[in-house]
Scaffold this motif. Sequence first.
Motif, PDB file in Angstrom:
ATOM      1  N   LEU A   1     -73.353 118.761 -14.949  1.00  0.00           N
ATOM      2  CA  LEU A   1     -71.979 118.752 -14.431  1.00  0.00           C
ATOM      3  C   LEU A   1     -71.002 119.505 -15.323  1.00  0.00           C
ATOM      4  N   LYS A   2     -71.481 120.063 -16.444  1.00  0.00           N
ATOM      5  CA  LYS A   2     -70.660 120.795 -17.411  1.00  0.00           C
ATOM      6  C   LYS A   2     -69.548 119.911 -17.972  1.00  0.00           C
ATOM      7  N   LEU A   3     -69.948 118.726 -18.441  1.00  0.00           N
ATOM      8  CA  LEU A   3     -69.017 117.781 -19.025  1.00  0.00           C
ATOM      9  C   LEU A   3     -69.128 117.820 -20.545  1.00  0.00           C
ATOM     10  N   ASN A   4     -68.072 117.437 -21.222  1.00  0.00           N
ATOM     11  CA  ASN A   4     -68.076 117.321 -22.676  1.00  0.00           C
ATOM     12  C   ASN A   4     -68.290 115.859 -23.031  1.00  0.00           C
ATOM     13  N   PHE A   5     -69.416 115.564 -23.682  1.00  0.00           N
ATOM     14  CA  PHE A   5     -69.750 114.198 -24.049  1.00  0.00           C
ATOM     15  C   PHE A   5     -69.394 113.942 -25.501  1.00  0.00           C
TER      16      PHE A   5
ATOM     17  N   ILE B   1     -62.806 109.259 -19.611  1.00  0.00           N
ATOM     18  CA  ILE B   1     -63.783 108.519 -18.824  1.00  0.00           C
ATOM     19  C   ILE B   1     -64.765 107.887 -19.797  1.00  0.00           C
ATOM     20  N   THR B   2     -65.078 106.614 -19.607  1.00  0.00           N
ATOM     21  CA  THR B   2     -65.979 105.898 -20.499  1.00  0.00           C
ATOM     22  C   THR B   2     -67.270 105.588 -19.754  1.00  0.00           C
ATOM     23  N   LEU B   3     -68.390 105.975 -20.362  1.00  0.00           N
ATOM     24  CA  LEU B   3     -69.710 105.684 -19.813  1.00  0.00           C
ATOM     25  C   LEU B   3     -70.421 104.767 -20.791  1.00  0.00           C
ATOM     26  N   SER B   4     -70.721 103.548 -20.364  1.00  0.00           N
ATOM     27  CA  SER B   4     -71.378 102.568 -21.220  1.00  0.00           C
ATOM     28  C   SER B   4     -72.758 102.262 -20.675  1.00  0.00           C
ATOM     29  N   VAL B   5     -73.730 102.189 -21.594  1.00  0.00           N
ATOM     30  CA  VAL B   5     -75.104 101.840 -21.241  1.00  0.00           C
ATOM     31  C   VAL B   5     -75.472 100.609 -22.062  1.00  0.00           C
ATOM     32  N   THR B   6     -75.906  99.546 -21.406  1.00  0.00           N
ATOM     33  CA  THR B   6     -76.265  98.318 -22.109  1.00  0.00           C
ATOM     34  C   THR B   6     -77.735  98.345 -22.514  1.00  0.00           C
ATOM     35  N   GLU B   7     -78.147  97.308 -23.238  1.00  0.00           N
ATOM     36  CA  GLU B   7     -79.523  97.233 -23.711  1.00  0.00           C
ATOM     37  C   GLU B   7     -80.520  97.128 -22.569  1.00  0.00           C
ATOM     38  N   ASP B   8     -80.110  96.521 -21.465  1.00  0.00           N
ATOM     39  CA  ASP B   8     -81.019  96.344 -20.327  1.00  0.00           C
ATOM     40  C   ASP B   8     -80.827  97.414 -19.252  1.00  0.00           C
TER      41      ASP B   8
ATOM     42  N   GLY C   1     -59.256 114.631 -13.588  1.00  0.00           N
ATOM     43  CA  GLY C   1     -59.049 115.999 -14.070  1.00  0.00           C
ATOM     44  C   GLY C   1     -59.438 116.165 -15.522  1.00  0.00           C
ATOM     45  N   ASP C   2     -60.273 115.295 -16.035  1.00  0.00           N
ATOM     46  CA  ASP C   2     -60.665 115.324 -17.435  1.00  0.00           C
ATOM     47  C   ASP C   2     -62.178 115.510 -17.515  1.00  0.00           C
ATOM     48  N   LYS C   3     -62.623 116.461 -18.310  1.00  0.00           N
ATOM     49  CA  LYS C   3     -64.050 116.745 -18.453  1.00  0.00           C
ATOM     50  C   LYS C   3     -64.663 116.075 -19.674  1.00  0.00           C
ATOM     51  N   VAL C   4     -63.911 115.232 -20.373  1.00  0.00           N
ATOM     52  CA  VAL C   4     -64.425 114.563 -21.571  1.00  0.00           C
ATOM     53  C   VAL C   4     -64.880 113.160 -21.181  1.00  0.00           C
ATOM     54  N   VAL C   5     -66.126 112.837 -21.550  1.00  0.00           N
ATOM     55  CA  VAL C   5     -66.706 111.531 -21.268  1.00  0.00           C
ATOM     56  C   VAL C   5     -67.110 110.898 -22.593  1.00  0.00           C
ATOM     57  N   VAL C   6     -66.622 109.695 -22.861  1.00  0.00           N
ATOM     58  CA  VAL C   6     -66.988 108.968 -24.069  1.00  0.00           C
ATOM     59  C   VAL C   6     -68.203 108.110 -23.734  1.00  0.00           C
ATOM     60  N   VAL C   7     -69.327 108.390 -24.402  1.00  0.00           N
ATOM     61  CA  VAL C   7     -70.573 107.677 -24.149  1.00  0.00           C
ATOM     62  C   VAL C   7     -70.709 106.552 -25.162  1.00  0.00           C
ATOM     63  N   ARG C   8     -70.898 105.343 -24.668  1.00  0.00           N
ATOM     64  CA  ARG C   8     -71.071 104.168 -25.523  1.00  0.00           C
ATOM     65  C   ARG C   8     -72.476 103.635 -25.304  1.00  0.00           C
TER      66      ARG C   8
END
Length: 130
Positions: free
Chosen positions: A120-124, A59-66, A93-100
Amino acid sequence: MAIKRNRRFHPEIPTASLSDIMFFLFLFFLIISTLANPNVIKLTLPKAKSNETTNKDHITLSVTEDQRYFVDKTEVSFSELENKLLEQTTLKGDKVVVVRLPADNKVQDLVDVMQIGVKLKLNFVIATAK
């Protein structure tokens, strides 16, 4: 006197249209490969001396400048972020989140996102550029 005709059959393969076909195939694969990239949201990631690539579809979580939040290329508000992450982790079914995150974002933005992960007990995993 027997007269022989000098008309032998010479097999020939016409290759004039082959270059056109190869050009169109090249363009097709070039366009498709740019569309298949999961990290379409352009961010200047923080730099690291060494980085590892993930070979799994996380799972990919992206946060922009704004302060716009994207979970797997779909935009969500910060109030809906926790529910969307919970939905995606149960769906995949995956607890790994890639934070961008952009390199010039505040640390508080990262802390706010990490608090949701702890809840949420996720692995970032933080994405970096080499």
